[in-house]
Design an enzyme around this catalytic site. Structure first.
Site, PDB file in Angstrom:
ATOM      1  N   HIS A   4      14.551   6.790  -2.906  1.00 14.45           N
ATOM      2  CA  HIS A   4      14.028   8.350  -3.322  1.00 14.45           C
ATOM      3  C   HIS A   4      14.329   9.085  -1.952  1.00 14.45           C
ATOM      4  O   HIS A   4      14.790  10.497  -2.083  1.00 14.45           O
ATOM      5  CB  HIS A   4      12.695   8.626  -3.793  1.00 14.45           C
ATOM      6  CG  HIS A   4      12.438   9.997  -4.442  1.00 14.45           C
ATOM      7  ND1 HIS A   4      11.806  10.955  -3.900  1.00 14.45           N
ATOM      8  CD2 HIS A   4      12.917  10.449  -5.723  1.00 14.45           C
ATOM      9  CE1 HIS A   4      11.748  11.832  -4.638  1.00 14.45           C
ATOM     10  NE2 HIS A   4      12.293  11.744  -5.838  1.00 14.45           N
ATOM     11  N   CYS A   5      13.901   8.585  -0.663  1.00  9.28           N
ATOM     12  CA  CYS A   5      13.843   9.506   0.542  1.00  9.28           C
ATOM     13  C   CYS A   5      15.376   9.998   0.998  1.00  9.28           C
ATOM     14  O   CYS A   5      15.562  10.780   1.615  1.00  9.28           O
ATOM     15  CB  CYS A   5      13.351   8.599   1.578  1.00  9.28           C
ATOM     16  SG  CYS A   5      11.713   8.323   1.197  1.00  9.28           S
TER      17      CYS A   5
END
Length: 353
Positions: free
Chosen positions: A337-338
């Site tokens: 996600h990052c």
């Protein structure tokens, strides 16, 4: 890019499961940062990163920002269907340095350019602080500027007026000294269409050593409005267990913008994958990414991967769960996600989780 001081009424940030026009990412190229700072080789990190790029590219377009000095390596590892966009950058966490895209029923798509200061000036960011504006410029989209220091990984929205964030990030003096919760909530309401902000403690004692100070995308994620995937640990005696308990308690007490209590499904962390010699290691399965028709899941080559994949399949019926190994990338403190940032498709339609 036209800079707007006030967003017009009607702008909102769609949920991550709304259809995407593309996923934006930034190729890792900073050898000194990865090898001296995080103790892994850049080449290994790039292989992990390319796995994520190519997995997402099966389901939707990927626009990959690449520093001009790293184009050949990116082209070598990434599929021919991945669009490379040459821009000078410092680091590779597009969720945080890129724009948060917003939509309007009549006016289309725009983006919010937060004041990015590298998680409280923890890293060089002279190039990344302007990345969101440059991405929006490349798309010909308008942008909303704000003085609020924030990162995309610090917020989750459900597309129905609810936002979840953490006190340890947004109220941290290293980002927004002197600002109140009410003032931040007003900014979220104006720029993202948020009706209710839910505040979690995050990581106030810096227990995890995470340079983000406790981003929400390592704590929980929406599966659909009113339902959350929450990070969990089976090691009840660890210092992290107390962080988990406090954040879980805040979620149990909360209601969303529609007045709903949250349904919660646990994703137990990949504790067996953690490199005990590492300064940081992202072992959170909640750091997954919702792509068009798929869940791109962090994986580590351990048995817990299968359990996490089964849990995500239950939470997201109709989407293909795609585990992607990120053992080297995880040493940078972030996961799938990052490194991703969704650009919503316009017009919005079919908003199913």
């Amino acid at each position: 890019m036209q800079v707007l001081n006030e967003a017009k009424n009607g702008w909102m940030m769609p949920a991550e499961w709304s259809p995407h026009a593309a996923t934006w990412m930034v190729w890792p190229h900073n050898q000194a940062l990865w090898e001296s700072g995080w103790g892994v080789t850049l080449a290994e990190v790039q292989v992990d990163f390319a796995r994520v790029v190519n997995a997402i590219a099966r389901f939707e377009p990927v626009k990959l920002v690449v520093d001009p000095f790293a184009v050949s390596r990116a082209r070598e590892l990434c599929g021919a269907n991945v669009e490379l966009i040459e821009l000078a950058v410092n680091d590779s966490w597009c969720r945080d340095s890129g724009p948060s895209f917003v939509c309007h029923p009549q006016l289309g798509t725009a983006g919010v350019s937060w004041r990015f200061n590298a998680w409280g000036a923890k890293s060089e960011h002279d190039l990344d602080e302007g990345l969101a504006r440059r991405i929006l410029n490349s798309l010909g989209l308008e942008g909303f500027c704000t003085s609020l220091a924030n990162e995309g990984g610090a917020i989750h929205v459900d597309g129905e007026g609810t936002l979840i964030t953490t006190e340890s990030v947004l109220l941290n003096p290293n980002r927004n000294p002197g600002i109140s919760k009410a003032e931040i909530e007003q900014i979220f309401a104006r720029l993202l269409g948020v009706q209710k902000t839910i505040w979690l403690p995050g990581d106030p004692q810096y227990v995890t050593g995470d340079m983000t100070d406790g981003h929400v995308d390592g704590i929980c994620a929406f599966a659909r409005p009113g339902a959350l995937m929450v990070d969990a640990t089976r090691d009840s005696s660890s210092v992290y267990a107390e962080v988990v308990r406090e954040n879980r308690r805040a979620l149990e007490l909360a209601t969303d913008a529609r007045g709903r209590k949250f349904e919660m499904l646990e994703l137990f962390e990949a504790s067996d994958a953690v490199d005990t010699d590492a300064e940081v290691f992202c072992a959170s399965y909640t750091n997954f990414y919702i792509a068009n028709g798929a869940i791109i899941m962090p994986a580590y080559g351990i048995g817990a991967d299968d359990e996490a994949a089964q849990t995500l399949a239950v939470a997201f019926p109709g989407r293909e769960v795609v585990p992607v190994r990120i053992n080297h990338l995880a040493h940078g403190g972030g996961g799938v996600h990052c490194i991703t940032q969704q650009q919503p498709a316009w017009p919005l339609k079919g908003l199913k989780p």
